[in-house]
Every structure is written in structure tokens, then in C-alpha cells.
Write a protein that holds these residues in place. Structure first.
Motif, PDB file in Angstrom:
ATOM      1  N   MET A 266      20.241   1.038  12.414  1.00  0.00           N
ATOM      2  CA  MET A 266      20.654   0.443  13.685  1.00  0.00           C
ATOM      3  C   MET A 266      19.660  -0.638  14.133  1.00  0.00           C
ATOM      4  N   HIS A 267      18.401  -0.447  13.824  1.00  0.00           N
ATOM      5  CA  HIS A 267      17.416  -1.462  14.182  1.00  0.00           C
ATOM      6  C   HIS A 267      17.529  -2.669  13.252  1.00  0.00           C
ATOM      7  N   LEU A 268      17.809  -2.405  12.001  1.00  0.00           N
ATOM      8  CA  LEU A 268      17.872  -3.467  11.000  1.00  0.00           C
ATOM      9  C   LEU A 268      18.911  -4.526  11.348  1.00  0.00           C
ATOM     10  N   ILE A 269      20.077  -4.115  11.846  1.00  0.00           N
ATOM     11  CA  ILE A 269      21.125  -5.098  12.122  1.00  0.00           C
ATOM     12  C   ILE A 269      20.755  -6.057  13.245  1.00  0.00           C
ATOM     13  N   SER A 270      19.787  -5.680  14.072  1.00  0.00           N
ATOM     14  CA  SER A 270      19.379  -6.594  15.134  1.00  0.00           C
ATOM     15  C   SER A 270      18.659  -7.827  14.571  1.00  0.00           C
ATOM     16  N   HIS A 271      18.185  -7.741  13.338  1.00  0.00           N
ATOM     17  CA  HIS A 271      17.476  -8.864  12.714  1.00  0.00           C
ATOM     18  C   HIS A 271      18.371  -9.720  11.809  1.00  0.00           C
ATOM     19  N   PHE A 272      19.613  -9.329  11.619  1.00  0.00           N
ATOM     20  CA  PHE A 272      20.476 -10.037  10.674  1.00  0.00           C
ATOM     21  C   PHE A 272      20.666 -11.504  11.032  1.00  0.00           C
ATOM     22  N   THR A 273      20.905 -11.812  12.293  1.00  0.00           N
ATOM     23  CA  THR A 273      21.183 -13.208  12.649  1.00  0.00           C
ATOM     24  C   THR A 273      19.968 -14.099  12.365  1.00  0.00           C
ATOM     25  N   ASP A 274      18.764 -13.604  12.644  1.00  0.00           N
ATOM     26  CA  ASP A 274      17.558 -14.388  12.335  1.00  0.00           C
ATOM     27  C   ASP A 274      17.407 -14.580  10.824  1.00  0.00           C
ATOM     28  N   GLN A 275      17.685 -13.504  10.064  1.00  0.00           N
ATOM     29  CA  GLN A 275      17.584 -13.592   8.609  1.00  0.00           C
ATOM     30  C   GLN A 275      18.593 -14.585   8.041  1.00  0.00           C
ATOM     31  N   ILE A 276      19.797 -14.574   8.585  1.00  0.00           N
ATOM     32  CA  ILE A 276      20.837 -15.499   8.099  1.00  0.00           C
ATOM     33  C   ILE A 276      20.441 -16.935   8.413  1.00  0.00           C
ATOM     34  N   ASN A 277      19.898 -17.183   9.590  1.00  0.00           N
ATOM     35  CA  ASN A 277      19.453 -18.536   9.936  1.00  0.00           C
ATOM     36  C   ASN A 277      18.366 -19.021   8.985  1.00  0.00           C
ATOM     37  N   LYS A 278      17.467 -18.123   8.570  1.00  0.00           N
ATOM     38  CA  LYS A 278      16.354 -18.518   7.705  1.00  0.00           C
ATOM     39  C   LYS A 278      16.761 -18.616   6.237  1.00  0.00           C
ATOM     40  N   TYR A 279      17.528 -17.619   5.745  1.00  0.00           N
ATOM     41  CA  TYR A 279      17.743 -17.496   4.312  1.00  0.00           C
ATOM     42  C   TYR A 279      19.186 -17.642   3.843  1.00  0.00           C
ATOM     43  N   GLY A 280      20.123 -17.780   4.749  1.00  0.00           N
ATOM     44  CA  GLY A 280      21.527 -17.850   4.338  1.00  0.00           C
ATOM     45  C   GLY A 280      22.167 -16.474   4.330  1.00  0.00           C
ATOM     46  N   SER A 281      23.223 -16.293   3.538  1.00  0.00           N
ATOM     47  CA  SER A 281      23.954 -15.017   3.538  1.00  0.00           C
ATOM     48  C   SER A 281      23.072 -13.883   3.021  1.00  0.00           C
ATOM     49  N   LEU A 282      23.477 -12.646   3.335  1.00  0.00           N
ATOM     50  CA  LEU A 282      22.644 -11.482   3.049  1.00  0.00           C
ATOM     51  C   LEU A 282      23.333 -10.479   2.118  1.00  0.00           C
ATOM     52  N   PRO A 283      23.615 -10.854   0.884  1.00  0.00           N
ATOM     53  CA  PRO A 283      24.279  -9.877   0.000  1.00  0.00           C
ATOM     54  C   PRO A 283      23.373  -8.701  -0.354  1.00  0.00           C
ATOM     55  N   GLN A 284      22.063  -8.854  -0.211  1.00  0.00           N
ATOM     56  CA  GLN A 284      21.136  -7.779  -0.570  1.00  0.00           C
ATOM     57  C   GLN A 284      21.236  -6.574   0.366  1.00  0.00           C
ATOM     58  N   TYR A 285      21.899  -6.729   1.524  1.00  0.00           N
ATOM     59  CA  TYR A 285      22.038  -5.608   2.446  1.00  0.00           C
ATOM     60  C   TYR A 285      23.313  -4.809   2.199  1.00  0.00           C
ATOM     61  N   SER A 286      24.043  -5.131   1.184  1.00  0.00           N
ATOM     62  CA  SER A 286      25.274  -4.412   0.878  1.00  0.00           C
ATOM     63  C   SER A 286      24.940  -3.028   0.328  1.00  0.00           C
ATOM     64  N   THR A 287      25.623  -2.010   0.809  1.00  0.00           N
ATOM     65  CA  THR A 287      25.429  -0.641   0.316  1.00  0.00           C
ATOM     66  C   THR A 287      26.452  -0.287  -0.752  1.00  0.00           C
ATOM     67  N   GLU A 288      27.282  -1.237  -1.106  1.00  0.00           N
ATOM     68  CA  GLU A 288      28.370  -0.984  -2.045  1.00  0.00           C
ATOM     69  C   GLU A 288      27.858  -0.508  -3.405  1.00  0.00           C
ATOM     70  N   ILE A 289      26.803  -1.122  -3.919  1.00  0.00           N
ATOM     71  CA  ILE A 289      26.286  -0.779  -5.243  1.00  0.00           C
ATOM     72  C   ILE A 289      25.739   0.643  -5.254  1.00  0.00           C
ATOM     73  N   CYS A 290      24.968   1.008  -4.238  1.00  0.00           N
ATOM     74  CA  CYS A 290      24.397   2.361  -4.174  1.00  0.00           C
ATOM     75  C   CYS A 290      25.492   3.404  -4.029  1.00  0.00           C
ATOM     76  N   GLU A 291      26.468   3.128  -3.210  1.00  0.00           N
ATOM     77  CA  GLU A 291      27.560   4.088  -3.023  1.00  0.00           C
ATOM     78  C   GLU A 291      28.357   4.248  -4.310  1.00  0.00           C
ATOM     79  N   ALA A 292      28.570   3.171  -5.029  1.00  0.00           N
ATOM     80  CA  ALA A 292      29.319   3.245  -6.281  1.00  0.00           C
ATOM     81  C   ALA A 292      28.562   4.050  -7.329  1.00  0.00           C
ATOM     82  N   SER A 293      27.237   3.990  -7.311  1.00  0.00           N
ATOM     83  CA  SER A 293      26.466   4.746  -8.298  1.00  0.00           C
ATOM     84  C   SER A 293      26.487   6.247  -8.010  1.00  0.00           C
ATOM     85  N   HIS A 294      26.778   6.649  -6.785  1.00  0.00           N
ATOM     86  CA  HIS A 294      26.864   8.072  -6.448  1.00  0.00           C
ATOM     87  C   HIS A 294      28.221   8.688  -6.805  1.00  0.00           C
TER      88      HIS A 294
END
Length: 165
Positions: free
Chosen positions: A100-128
């Protein structure tokens, strides 16, 4: 929205707006976020309070209260019980965890670095998924060896299939 491949000023502002709305109204959802231990306490307190209320209602009957006064008293007691349960559920629940705290930083991260595919949980969930499927196939007693055998067997079959292709 954080996983969009391309962001514009509008999408970033929308993210900020959605996050603001969530934090403004999250207290409404808080009672549904309570843990099992937190949910058990109001049940007991509610039961005890209902017993007290029933004793109060039976002791008031001989004193000559009218049915409308008794109905009003019953409604007040019901509201008191609901308020007690709500207080229990919201006191022990919170949104204080890293995600919940992490998402508060997303807009700043996107402004600095562009899109954020590294925050996707899809890969970890698929491995389980294979492990979850293996657990469902077990008898849930001493499940770890069963999970390992099932996972190894399924993996072996898939590797054999790939080799044959």
C-alpha cells in the motif's frame, strides 16, 4: 494503470486521483480487511452484549413499557451492537503494509523512469500455479512430499513432451 506500456500526463494524473480517492474513502473498506483474530473478538463481544440486552428487555417488561417504547429500545440496542462490532473490526485492521505504501511512489517513478513493468506480480503468481495445483491433488495431510512428487511427475512429463516435439 502502473503497468501501462505508455503513460501520458493524463494517465499519471488519473493514478494520483485514484490513489487520493482510495485514501480518502478507504475507511469504508477497513472492516472487511480485518484478520481472523480481529474478526473473532467482535463475535464474542456481540454475543455477550446480546445476552445483556435480552436481560434488559425482559426486566423492562413488567415495568409497563409500551410496545413502541420497547421497539425503540430494541432498535437502540441493535445499533449499539452494530457500533460495537464496527469499532472492533476497524480498530484491529489497517492498511499498514508495504504494498500500500509502494503505490504512493508509482507516479514519481513513472515520471523519472517511464513505465513500470518490474512491479508486475504476474510472473511470481504464474510460478506458484503448478505448486498450488499439486497441493489441490494431495490429501492435505503430510502434503509436502505429495506436492514434490506431483510437481516432479508433471514437470517430467512436460519435459518429455518437449523432447518429443
Amino acid at each position: 494503470m502502473a503497468q501501462y506500456r505508455v503513460h501520458t500526463y493524463g494517465t499519471i494524473e488519473s493514478m494520483k486521483d485514484y490513489l487520493w480517492h482510495f485514501h480518502t474513502y478507504k475507511d469504508v473498506l477497513l472492516r472487511f480487511w480485518a484478520s481472523k483474530a480481529v474478526k473473532a473478538a467482535p463475535k464474542k463481544a456481540s454475543r455477550d452484549l446480546c445476552e445483556e440486552h435480552s436481560q434488559l428487555l425482559t426486566s423492562d417488561k413488567p415495568q409497563g413499557k409500551t410496545s413502541s417504547k420497547r421497539r425503540k429500545l430494541m432498535q437502540e440496542l441493535r445499533l449499539e451492537t452494530e457500533e460495537l462490532v464496527h469499532d472492533f473490526l476497524t480498530t484491529g485492521a489497517n492498511y499498514n503494509f508495504p504494498k500500500m505504501h509502494l503505490i504512493s511512489h508509482f507516479t514519481d517513478q513513472i515520471n523519472k523512469y517511464g513505465s513500470l513493468p518490474q512491479y508486475s506480480t504476474e510472473i511470481c503468481e504464474a510460478s506458484h500455479k503448478p505448486l498450488k495445483d499439486a497441493y489441490r491433488c494431495s490429501n492435505h495431510l503430510n502434503a509436502i512430499p505429495q506436492i514434490l512428487r506431483t510437481y516432479t511427475r508433471v514437470h517430467g512429463f512436460s519435459m518429455r513432451e518437449k523432447n518429443l516435439e
